[in-house]
Design a protein around this motif. Structure first.
Motif, PDB file in Angstrom:
ATOM      1  N   GLY A 124     -53.142 -22.237  -2.088  1.00 13.37           N
ATOM      2  CA  GLY A 124     -53.345 -21.144  -1.142  1.00 13.37           C
ATOM      3  C   GLY A 124     -54.722 -21.165  -0.523  1.00 13.37           C
ATOM      4  N   TRP A 125     -55.096 -20.038   0.025  1.00 13.69           N
ATOM      5  CA  TRP A 125     -56.343 -19.929   0.792  1.00 13.69           C
ATOM      6  C   TRP A 125     -57.069 -18.634   0.435  1.00 13.69           C
ATOM      7  N   VAL A 126     -58.397 -18.676   0.596  1.00 14.02           N
ATOM      8  CA  VAL A 126     -59.208 -17.462   0.502  1.00 14.02           C
ATOM      9  C   VAL A 126     -59.831 -17.251   1.876  1.00 14.02           C
ATOM     10  N   GLU A 172     -54.625 -28.430  -3.983  1.00 14.90           N
ATOM     11  CA  GLU A 172     -55.233 -29.578  -4.679  1.00 14.90           C
ATOM     12  C   GLU A 172     -55.573 -30.719  -3.732  1.00 14.90           C
ATOM     13  N   HIS A 173     -54.815 -30.874  -2.639  1.00 19.12           N
ATOM     14  CA  HIS A 173     -55.111 -31.988  -1.729  1.00 19.12           C
ATOM     15  C   HIS A 173     -56.496 -31.852  -1.097  1.00 19.12           C
ATOM     16  N   ALA A 174     -57.077 -30.660  -1.155  1.00 14.79           N
ATOM     17  CA  ALA A 174     -58.398 -30.440  -0.561  1.00 14.79           C
ATOM     18  C   ALA A 174     -59.537 -30.961  -1.432  1.00 14.79           C
ATOM     19  N   THR A 195     -57.840 -38.201   4.501  1.00 14.02           N
ATOM     20  CA  THR A 195     -56.445 -37.951   4.111  1.00 14.02           C
ATOM     21  C   THR A 195     -56.016 -36.536   4.489  1.00 14.02           C
ATOM     22  N   HIS A 196     -56.905 -35.599   4.247  1.00 14.19           N
ATOM     23  CA  HIS A 196     -56.597 -34.194   4.518  1.00 14.19           C
ATOM     24  C   HIS A 196     -56.340 -33.969   6.012  1.00 14.19           C
ATOM     25  N   TYR A 197     -57.195 -34.567   6.829  1.00 13.01           N
ATOM     26  CA  TYR A 197     -57.067 -34.361   8.281  1.00 13.01           C
ATOM     27  C   TYR A 197     -55.964 -35.221   8.901  1.00 13.01           C
ATOM     28  N   ILE A 238     -61.307 -20.973   2.821  1.00 10.36           N
ATOM     29  CA  ILE A 238     -61.422 -22.183   2.002  1.00 10.36           C
ATOM     30  C   ILE A 238     -60.016 -22.552   1.525  1.00 10.36           C
ATOM     31  N   ASP A 239     -59.724 -23.818   1.642  1.00 11.10           N
ATOM     32  CA  ASP A 239     -58.437 -24.376   1.231  1.00 11.10           C
ATOM     33  C   ASP A 239     -58.529 -24.703  -0.259  1.00 11.10           C
ATOM     34  N   VAL A 240     -57.706 -24.073  -1.067  1.00 13.25           N
ATOM     35  CA  VAL A 240     -57.725 -24.414  -2.495  1.00 13.25           C
ATOM     36  C   VAL A 240     -56.436 -25.113  -2.934  1.00 13.25           C
ATOM     37  N   ASN A 256     -54.407 -22.692   9.767  1.00 15.16           N
ATOM     38  CA  ASN A 256     -55.363 -22.541   8.661  1.00 15.16           C
ATOM     39  C   ASN A 256     -56.332 -23.720   8.601  1.00 15.16           C
ATOM     40  N   HIS A 257     -55.793 -24.919   8.814  1.00 20.22           N
ATOM     41  CA  HIS A 257     -56.656 -26.099   8.784  1.00 20.22           C
ATOM     42  C   HIS A 257     -57.559 -26.180  10.014  1.00 20.22           C
ATOM     43  N   ASN A 258     -57.091 -25.681  11.153  1.00 20.70           N
ATOM     44  CA  ASN A 258     -57.982 -25.651  12.329  1.00 20.70           C
ATOM     45  C   ASN A 258     -59.253 -24.881  12.006  1.00 20.70           C
TER      46      ASN A 258
HETATM   47 FE   LIG Z   1     -55.151 -28.457   3.172  1.00 20.40          FE
END
Ligand SMILES: [Fe+2]
Length: 254
Positions: A177-179, A219-221, A78-80, A215-217, A128-130
């Motif tokens: 967000g992201w770290v 919720e969908h992750a 789903t995420h990808y 790291i994707d934080v 970011n997802h790449n």
């Molecule tokens: Fe994501």
């Protein structure tokens, strides 16, 4: 449960009960078929293709179920194939017919007009997802080696100290967000966070530099598997980090 009735006669009865010569009816319960396979996953990452435009999906170096048990197949798919693909398609829409069409994603992000929210959200989401998919994989985890390990030890004191700081930043980030682990222009490493789909290349970045890992934080992750337990998702994420990919990204940093 359906029961099958087996009639055991003659020889079997004789072997079991040598004295008996009459037919005996024995009811035997036959186990029904059970489903032991993992939840079926539809689709293949190779078939996930963006609409025609300047940017395209980069694929995954693994199948949707290869990150189990730390990241479940349904979440990865789903995420990808939904979230990431959505950012890519909307990025293509945002740059269509503009000079941005011929620029690299990193050039777009470096020179981003922050008021262009469609471009900001989708260029960020795409990039970011790449990185996220690039730096994880099956049979990974452990500790870094080489220059990444050297700089982590120098700038954080130890790998464990770095891991704690990164983990705490991910647990503590409010909302979506992201770290990031960022390679700064002065050659040092720093951990930073960004909200929504912002990243360390953007002009507004608190810590600017070249992103080595993230790291994707959102919720969908993690929500399908971990529900509200973000800390468990973060702890398990360490089992997926492919440090050779992080090392490769460091070689790209200028
Ligand atoms: Fe994501």
């Amino acid at each position: 449960m359906k029961k099958n009735v087996l009639l055991l006669t003659g020889i079997a009865s004789f072997l079991l009960f040598s004295c008996k010569d009459k037919e005996e009816m024995i009811e035997v319960e036959v186990p029904s078929a059970t489903t032991t396979e993992a939840t079926p996953v539809n689709g293949d990452p190779k078939t996930v293709v963006a609409n025609q435009g300047a940017f395209q999906m980069k694929g995954l170096n693994y199948g949707y179920n290869d990150l189990e048990p730390y990241m479940d197949a349904q979440t990865v798919e789903t995420h990808y194939s939904k979230h990431h693909l959505g950012y890519c398609n909307k990025l293509n829409d945002a740059v269509k017919g503009t000079p941005l069409e011929t620029m690299s994603i990193e050039e777009i992000l470096n020179g981003l007009d922050l008021k262009n929210s469609a471009l900001r959200n989708n260029a960020g989401g795409y990039y970011n997802h790449n990185i996220f998919w690039e730096i994880i994989g099956p049979k990974a985890g452990g500790k870094p080696t080489g220059k990444v390990a050297e700089l982590i030890n120098k700038d954080f004191g130890s790998f464990d100290a770095f891991k704690t700081q990164f983990t705490d930043a991910a647990k503590g980030l409010f909302g979506s967000g992201w770290v990031w682990l960022v390679y700064q222009n002065d050659g040092t490493l720093k951990i930073t966070t960004t909200t929504n789909q912002d990243n360390p290349l953007m002009p507004n970045a608190e810590v600017k530099g070249y992103p080595l890992m993230n790291i994707d934080v959102w919720e969908h992750a993690y929500y399908l598997k971990y529900k509200n337990e973000r800390p468990k998702y973060i702890e398990n994420f360490w089992q997926l980090i492919d440090w050779s990919k992080v090392e490769y990204r460091m070689s790209l940093a200028k």
